[in-house]
Design a protein around this motif. Sequence first.
Motif, PDB file in Angstrom:
ATOM      1  N   UNK A  69       4.725   3.171  -2.166  1.00 38.20           N
ATOM      2  CA  UNK A  69       4.134   1.843  -1.989  1.00 38.20           C
ATOM      3  C   UNK A  69       5.213   0.846  -1.560  1.00 38.20           C
ATOM      4  N   UNK A  70       6.369   0.916  -2.229  1.00 39.63           N
ATOM      5  CA  UNK A  70       7.452  -0.017  -1.946  1.00 39.63           C
ATOM      6  C   UNK A  70       7.960   0.140  -0.512  1.00 39.63           C
ATOM      7  N   UNK A  71       8.153   1.388  -0.067  1.00 37.22           N
ATOM      8  CA  UNK A  71       8.695   1.606   1.278  1.00 37.22           C
ATOM      9  C   UNK A  71       7.662   1.282   2.352  1.00 37.22           C
ATOM     10  N   UNK A  72       6.393   1.562   2.100  1.00 39.65           N
ATOM     11  CA  UNK A  72       5.351   1.204   3.067  1.00 39.65           C
ATOM     12  C   UNK A  72       5.245  -0.317   3.216  1.00 39.65           C
ATOM     13  N   UNK A  73       5.348  -1.018   2.103  1.00 39.11           N
ATOM     14  CA  UNK A  73       5.318  -2.484   2.180  1.00 39.11           C
ATOM     15  C   UNK A  73       6.495  -3.007   2.991  1.00 39.11           C
ATOM     16  N   UNK A  74       7.682  -2.459   2.721  1.00 35.69           N
ATOM     17  CA  UNK A  74       8.877  -2.920   3.430  1.00 35.69           C
ATOM     18  C   UNK A  74       8.794  -2.588   4.916  1.00 35.69           C
ATOM     19  N   UNK A  75       8.333  -1.364   5.235  1.00 29.06           N
ATOM     20  CA  UNK A  75       8.222  -0.960   6.644  1.00 29.06           C
ATOM     21  C   UNK A  75       7.190  -1.816   7.377  1.00 29.06           C
ATOM     22  N   UNK A  76       6.078  -2.105   6.718  1.00 26.37           N
ATOM     23  CA  UNK A  76       5.040  -2.939   7.330  1.00 26.37           C
ATOM     24  C   UNK A  76       5.551  -4.352   7.570  1.00 26.37           C
TER      25      UNK A  76
ATOM     26  N   UNK B 133      -0.967   6.087 -10.949  1.00 22.79           N
ATOM     27  CA  UNK B 133      -1.160   4.658 -10.707  1.00 22.79           C
ATOM     28  C   UNK B 133      -2.622   4.249 -10.879  1.00 22.79           C
ATOM     29  N   UNK B 134      -3.511   4.998 -10.265  1.00 23.18           N
ATOM     30  CA  UNK B 134      -4.924   4.616 -10.254  1.00 23.18           C
ATOM     31  C   UNK B 134      -5.765   5.759 -10.823  1.00 23.18           C
TER      32      UNK B 134
ATOM     33  N   UNK C 248      -2.395  -4.139  -1.443  1.00 24.13           N
ATOM     34  CA  UNK C 248      -2.602  -3.187  -2.538  1.00 24.13           C
ATOM     35  C   UNK C 248      -3.890  -2.388  -2.338  1.00 24.13           C
ATOM     36  N   UNK C 249      -4.907  -3.039  -1.784  1.00 23.84           N
ATOM     37  CA  UNK C 249      -6.191  -2.355  -1.592  1.00 23.84           C
ATOM     38  C   UNK C 249      -6.030  -1.169  -0.643  1.00 23.84           C
ATOM     39  N   UNK C 250      -5.256  -1.372   0.412  1.00 18.88           N
ATOM     40  CA  UNK C 250      -5.006  -0.285   1.371  1.00 18.88           C
ATOM     41  C   UNK C 250      -4.173   0.822   0.729  1.00 18.88           C
ATOM     42  N   UNK C 251      -3.150   0.432   0.005  1.00 16.20           N
ATOM     43  CA  UNK C 251      -2.258   1.416  -0.606  1.00 16.20           C
ATOM     44  C   UNK C 251      -2.988   2.254  -1.649  1.00 16.20           C
ATOM     45  N   UNK C 252      -3.741   1.596  -2.525  1.00 18.29           N
ATOM     46  CA  UNK C 252      -4.463   2.344  -3.556  1.00 18.29           C
ATOM     47  C   UNK C 252      -5.529   3.244  -2.942  1.00 18.29           C
ATOM     48  N   UNK C 253      -6.175   2.763  -1.908  1.00 20.68           N
ATOM     49  CA  UNK C 253      -7.228   3.558  -1.270  1.00 20.68           C
ATOM     50  C   UNK C 253      -6.710   4.790  -0.564  1.00 20.68           C
ATOM     51  N   UNK C 254      -5.439   4.776  -0.168  1.00 22.79           N
ATOM     52  CA  UNK C 254      -4.891   5.901   0.593  1.00 22.79           C
ATOM     53  C   UNK C 254      -4.320   7.008  -0.296  1.00 22.79           C
ATOM     54  N   UNK C 255      -4.341   6.799  -1.624  1.00 20.94           N
ATOM     55  CA  UNK C 255      -3.785   7.810  -2.526  1.00 20.94           C
ATOM     56  C   UNK C 255      -4.509   9.138  -2.351  1.00 20.94           C
TER      57      UNK C 255
ATOM     58  N   UNK D 215      -7.884   4.221   7.369  1.00 25.16           N
ATOM     59  CA  UNK D 215      -8.117   3.205   6.347  1.00 25.16           C
ATOM     60  C   UNK D 215      -7.256   1.970   6.609  1.00 25.16           C
ATOM     61  N   UNK D 216      -5.979   2.181   6.964  1.00 20.03           N
ATOM     62  CA  UNK D 216      -5.079   1.056   7.228  1.00 20.03           C
ATOM     63  C   UNK D 216      -5.580   0.227   8.402  1.00 20.03           C
TER      64      UNK D 216
END
Length: 714
Positions: free
Chosen positions: A28-35, A196-197, A45-52, A62-63
């Motif tokens: 999650x942390x690296x995807x946020x930073x890369x984005x 996480x979820x 967060x909605x995108x990240x949690x949904x992609x688990x 989804x993204x």
Amino acid sequence: MLFFHGKRIFSAIFDMDGTLFDTERLRFKTLKQASLEIFGKPLGEHTLLGSLGLSAKKAEALAKAHNGADFPYAAIRQRADELELEYVRNHGVPIKPGLLEVLERLRKAGLTMAVATSSRRAIAEEYLINANVLKYFDITVCGDEVSQGKPHPEIFLKAARALNCPPAQCFMVEDSENGMLSAMRAEGQAILIEDIKPPAADIKAGALKAYHSMPEFLADLNACVPELGMPALSEPFPASLNQFRVGIHGFGAIGGGYLTQVFSHWDGYTRPCEIIAATRSRMLRESVSAFGSYSVRYGSTSFDQTIDNVRMIDLDDEQAVIAMYNDAEIIGLSLPEQAIRNQARVIAQGLLQRFERRGRELTLLIVLNKVGGGAFVRRHVQAELATLCPPAICEQVMLKTHFAETVVSRIVSKLSNDALVRQLRIKSQMFRNSLEEEPAAPRSASAPPAEYERLLGHFRPFAQPSSAMSQLHLVLFNSEADMPLYVERGSDLLERLRQVHTVPDITEIQVIKNRLWNGPHAIIAWYASLLGHAWVGQGMGDARVNALAERLIRQEVAPALEAEYPQMSEVISRFADAFLARCKTSFKDPCARVGRDPLRKLQRNERILSSIELAGRHGIDTPALAFGAALAIHHALRCDDAKNLDAQAIRQVYLDHDHSVEAVLTYQGICNGKRFPALNPLSDAPLINAIAEAFRQYQHAHPAPLPASRCIGA
């Protein structure tokens, strides 16, 4: 094969991210930073949690659904991969707590195992190799090797086929909702370990078993695998290291010579990756650091056991001790009472820092030869903690700390500094010869600090394992071979430790051990010393000493304890047998040390007189114990050590009252800073008379002059 909750299990298939490794949060942390770098804002967060648990293609869809069709997901994912790999290569893969113990149990149970991950093979293999867990898995199936990702069952079905195992006989271990759906659709035995979820309630209900954490799964597995039992002394420690660190607060005889063994055996499947040991002794710290390990010698079996993965720290380095309390999962506290008082503030600081950083629980194994030792440590630590934080925080910290009182079932002694230096001299010469160096110059008989520094200098460059150093194990402790450490029940972690025997009430074990060992041990030492023997083991070779020991244990103390604690007869018998056996081989136990503090041992609430009282309640005669009390006075009168204040005090009272044994037994003065709890001249008259008569009989048979010194401190 494993029989688990009614199912026959032959294989186990694990998801990787979020199940084996705590990488979902990192992802999650690296995807946020890369984005943020590429798209200008972080993924939501909605995108990240949904992609688990989704495949790359479904996660991309989804993204884009959340961020627009032009969202550069592929570039962001590639950059996130780079950031994640950079972190893993610098810091290692964050392994889920309890994972290695689970994998070891499943492998030892004979299961074949696989990884079924949505990650690409290049990433999956790097993570599995980096974490040193690839060795557990027979096959790996990765996201770029299946056409349909989770929640489709393809990846689990492919893994089960590769293991030649029907899905219904496979654990399929997952953390995400999509992963659970994949396992359930494959008709495997789905095991949920939440991350996480948590999945929806209806999906969670489809699991064979659901757990909040890997340790919960581990506890359930423990009930399904054979009990390993207490390890044999010579049994090797587990080869596999887990991710836990443990601490030794007080690297003395018990801390270094016993608790390190308990921690090294751990649960029988894995052992801690590091033992952190705190001592004030610079010689011990630098010796262990120079050799990279040390050994404990079990003389009765001619066996040397090597303890490794030890990192020494200075007990006076407060920050290092605080860090130990922050890093360790369990700490053995093996310090005397006054040292515990002095260290209570540092312990409190360590517990507070641990709580503030991650709120983790800690088990404190308290080795203190004192009934109520756990309450003693808790009281002093809590008092210091109350000065460091608000009451509500103090209460939470104390709730997170388990103060586990113990009873040690063995005797351990530490080599003296002189013996250690002699050992270093010899090993230094051996090491120099192994490197084909010139012979060392002759050494003086003494061992000044400069020589110690120079000797260690030979070893420091070779502290890492080498062919030469492997032959030069450093013996620091002599130990008896009894294995169980008795601990009061209460911490889940203690139930996993193979060498720990948990009991509901430690007080009974403490009373039994103290009565069987401490009083009789001193009596044997006094008698052996009076008969001219320097060591307990030598004294037991004298038929007179041996007969007294047998009478004390077999006919007086043990029968009294069995009458008082009939439910503990097996433990009493085991302690009695172990005590007599070790006395016969105690050639490292000097009678002078074992027999120290004779006045304290003559207190009415101490081991000898309280054992007489206990036996009397059950109608058991105690002539050997009465004789033992008389021997304490004889020993004190013949002691010429001016530093033995107990002996000097007994002699002073005896002389001041015209050679009166009765005056010693009814002494009303101060002992160890407190009023001496003496016998009562009236109510205890029969016992006083029995001890006085035993004294006179021995004096008549063994007349001896008093030492020249006649006053306290002379």
